[in-house]
Design a protein around this motif. Structure first.
Motif, PDB file in Angstrom:
ATOM      1  N   LEU A 223       0.829  -1.208   0.000  1.00  0.00           N
ATOM      2  CA  LEU A 223       0.000   0.000   0.000  1.00  0.00           C
ATOM      3  C   LEU A 223       0.863   1.258   0.000  1.00  0.00           C
ATOM      4  N   VAL A 224       1.855   1.297   0.880  1.00  0.00           N
ATOM      5  CA  VAL A 224       2.709   2.491   1.001  1.00  0.00           C
ATOM      6  C   VAL A 224       3.514   2.717  -0.278  1.00  0.00           C
ATOM      7  N   HIS A 225       4.085   1.653  -0.827  1.00  0.00           N
ATOM      8  CA  HIS A 225       4.897   1.804  -2.040  1.00  0.00           C
ATOM      9  C   HIS A 225       4.033   2.122  -3.260  1.00  0.00           C
ATOM     10  N   SER A 226       2.792   1.692  -3.256  1.00  0.00           N
ATOM     11  CA  SER A 226       1.895   1.989  -4.378  1.00  0.00           C
ATOM     12  C   SER A 226       1.398   3.424  -4.324  1.00  0.00           C
ATOM     13  N   TYR A 227       1.085   3.891  -3.121  1.00  0.00           N
ATOM     14  CA  TYR A 227       0.528   5.235  -2.981  1.00  0.00           C
ATOM     15  C   TYR A 227       1.615   6.302  -3.027  1.00  0.00           C
ATOM     16  N   PHE A 228       2.696   6.078  -2.270  1.00  0.00           N
ATOM     17  CA  PHE A 228       3.789   7.064  -2.196  1.00  0.00           C
ATOM     18  C   PHE A 228       4.893   6.638  -3.163  1.00  0.00           C
ATOM     19  N   LYS A 229       4.627   6.745  -4.440  1.00  0.00           N
ATOM     20  CA  LYS A 229       5.516   6.179  -5.451  1.00  0.00           C
ATOM     21  C   LYS A 229       6.914   6.792  -5.457  1.00  0.00           C
ATOM     22  N   GLY A 230       7.031   8.076  -5.157  1.00  0.00           N
ATOM     23  CA  GLY A 230       8.335   8.718  -5.213  1.00  0.00           C
ATOM     24  C   GLY A 230       8.987   8.914  -3.863  1.00  0.00           C
ATOM     25  N   SER A 231       8.369   8.383  -2.803  1.00  0.00           N
ATOM     26  CA  SER A 231       8.873   8.608  -1.447  1.00  0.00           C
ATOM     27  C   SER A 231       9.927   7.580  -1.054  1.00  0.00           C
ATOM     28  N   LYS A 232      10.794   7.975  -0.122  1.00  0.00           N
ATOM     29  CA  LYS A 232      11.707   7.035   0.503  1.00  0.00           C
ATOM     30  C   LYS A 232      10.964   6.438   1.700  1.00  0.00           C
ATOM     31  N   VAL A 233      10.681   5.149   1.629  1.00  0.00           N
ATOM     32  CA  VAL A 233       9.929   4.483   2.696  1.00  0.00           C
ATOM     33  C   VAL A 233      10.911   3.958   3.739  1.00  0.00           C
ATOM     34  N   CYS A 234      10.714   4.370   4.979  1.00  0.00           N
ATOM     35  CA  CYS A 234      11.598   3.980   6.078  1.00  0.00           C
ATOM     36  C   CYS A 234      10.798   3.163   7.082  1.00  0.00           C
ATOM     37  N   ALA A 235      11.063   1.867   7.148  1.00  0.00           N
ATOM     38  CA  ALA A 235      10.365   0.980   8.068  1.00  0.00           C
ATOM     39  C   ALA A 235      11.145   0.898   9.379  1.00  0.00           C
ATOM     40  N   ILE A 236      10.435   1.067  10.479  1.00  0.00           N
ATOM     41  CA  ILE A 236      11.048   1.034  11.803  1.00  0.00           C
ATOM     42  C   ILE A 236      10.564  -0.221  12.522  1.00  0.00           C
ATOM     43  N   GLY A 237      11.480  -1.221  12.613  1.00  0.00           N
ATOM     44  CA  GLY A 237      11.094  -2.486  13.243  1.00  0.00           C
ATOM     45  C   GLY A 237      11.195  -2.413  14.742  1.00  0.00           C
ATOM     46  N   GLY A 238      10.827  -3.510  15.361  1.00  0.00           N
ATOM     47  CA  GLY A 238      10.651  -4.821  14.803  1.00  0.00           C
ATOM     48  C   GLY A 238      11.948  -5.595  14.663  1.00  0.00           C
ATOM     49  N   ASP A 239      11.773  -6.928  14.586  1.00  0.00           N
ATOM     50  CA  ASP A 239      12.931  -7.774  14.355  1.00  0.00           C
ATOM     51  C   ASP A 239      13.194  -7.921  12.856  1.00  0.00           C
ATOM     52  N   HIS A 240      14.233  -8.677  12.508  1.00  0.00           N
ATOM     53  CA  HIS A 240      14.671  -8.700  11.112  1.00  0.00           C
ATOM     54  C   HIS A 240      13.742  -9.496  10.202  1.00  0.00           C
ATOM     55  N   SER A 241      12.794 -10.229  10.769  1.00  0.00           N
ATOM     56  CA  SER A 241      11.844 -10.941   9.905  1.00  0.00           C
ATOM     57  C   SER A 241      11.017  -9.969   9.079  1.00  0.00           C
ATOM     58  N   ILE A 242      10.889  -8.719   9.546  1.00  0.00           N
ATOM     59  CA  ILE A 242      10.047  -7.748   8.837  1.00  0.00           C
ATOM     60  C   ILE A 242      10.640  -7.379   7.483  1.00  0.00           C
ATOM     61  N   THR A 243      11.959  -7.510   7.330  1.00  0.00           N
ATOM     62  CA  THR A 243      12.602  -7.097   6.080  1.00  0.00           C
ATOM     63  C   THR A 243      12.083  -7.897   4.897  1.00  0.00           C
TER      64      THR A 243
END
Length: 335
Positions: free
Chosen positions: A121-141
């Motif tokens: 959803l985030v990558h589809s809507y914010f096509k030109g944005s740098k998406v920064c995910a804040i985990g969480g453990d490494h399984s989220i990657t």
């Protein structure tokens, strides 16, 4: 207040109330919760979108990394938007906090499915944005990258990984845990092994069979000793140059256990002999400057294991701001 991304993304777990008037000088004044905006042009054109991914039940080590997204947000008040070292003010960019991926209390597979959907959803809507995910453990990657791939099916994705571990454990033994995200991506066909570059491996924290699997699948890796001899920045730049010739998009994943235990007490699997703070920030800055690095995450940081002054939480936030400094320097260089 719910946003237009709900129910796939919940409102942020913590938001700042800014009563001050005048210019923006602190990070908590700069980053805006998406709940304050309507779906529209301003949100779509945000340069930075933050997504909290509070999952750590899938961690091999006992971990409270699920608490990092909120601790991360609470730390913003300690940081200015201005980076003195690079003479860059991040407040010139638009940064939005999209909120947190909803998590099931006991069903890890459901949590992972939710992450994939939120990432798409985030990558589809914010096509030109740098998406920064804040985990969480490494399984989220693995799940963030899978969602990115669903949003951009025609793009080849490469991985730049700062880590003490290969994270290539056998899925049949470990499932989709924090020890298997890279193997998960390889075996699911989302990322080719030759499109993975790992920097920071060291010491006695990987078994020989994992090294053999990495070589069998063409995974590129540089021990910390090798990276130090060549220079951290030079090693990162070499990896990015090679990756950029193979892929369309590069995903940066920062496992905070790459740091020496002396620099990161708030990491479940921290070890002696890891990176220094300076080395990690140098590497992240170099990654942020590269035009093909379009998303990143910070994982395996447990605020519950941190000391009372929260040095590891603050360092995690510093890593995030350093990456964005690189993004701004990249944009300035392209003008």
């Amino acid at each position: 207040m719910k946003s237009f991304l709900y129910p796939k993304i919940n409102p942020p777990s913590f938001t700042w109330v800014n009563l001050e008037s005048g210019g923006v000088s602190k990070v908590h004044e700069w980053i805006q919760p998406i709940t304050t905006l309507n779906e529209g042009k301003r949100s779509k054109e945000a340069e930075v979108v933050i997504l909290g991914v509070p999952l750590s039940r899938s961690s091999i080590s006992a971990s409270g990394a699920s608490e990092f997204p909120e601790a991360f947000r609470r730390s913003w008040r300690s940081f200015a938007t201005y980076n003195l070292d690079e003479d860059v003010d991040l407040a010139e960019m638009t940064a939005l906090d999209a909120g947190d991926v909803p998590m099931h209390v006991t069903d890890i597979r459901k949590c992972h499915d939710n992450i994939i959907q939120a990432s798409e959803l985030v990558h589809s809507y914010f096509k030109g944005s740098k998406v920064c995910a804040i985990g969480g453990d490494h399984s989220i990657t693995a799940m963030m990258v899978k969602g990115m791939k669903q949003a951009k099916p025609s793009e080849k994705i490469g991985i730049l990984q700062f880590d003490t571990h290969f994270d290539l454990r056998d899925m049949s033994d470990n499932g989709p845990s924090n020890g298997t995200p890279m193997r998960n991506l390889i075996e699911s066909g989302v990322v080719d092994g030759s499109h993975m570059y790992n920097i920071g491996l060291h010491g006695f924290f990987n078994t020989k069979d994992l090294k053999q699997y990495a070589e069998e699948k063409g995974v590129n890796y540089f021990t910390l000793r090798t990276a130090r001899k060549k220079g951290i920045e030079e090693t990162v730049q070499r990896c990015l140059e090679e990756l950029s010739s193979k892929v369309d998009t590069i995903y940066l994943t920062v496992d905070m256990d790459v740091l020496d235990i002396a620099y990161a007490p708030g990491v479940p699997a921290s070890t002696p002999g890891g990176m220094t703070t300076e080395e990690l920030l140098e590497g992240v800055l170099a990654a942020g400057r590269h035009p093909k690095v379009k998303a990143m995450d910070i994982v395996c940081l447990d605020p519950l294991k941190d000391t009372h002054v929260q040095p590891t939480v603050k360092l995690g936030t510093h890593v995030f701001l350093t990456f964005l400094t690189g993004v701004m320097l990249r944009q300035s260089a392209s003008k």
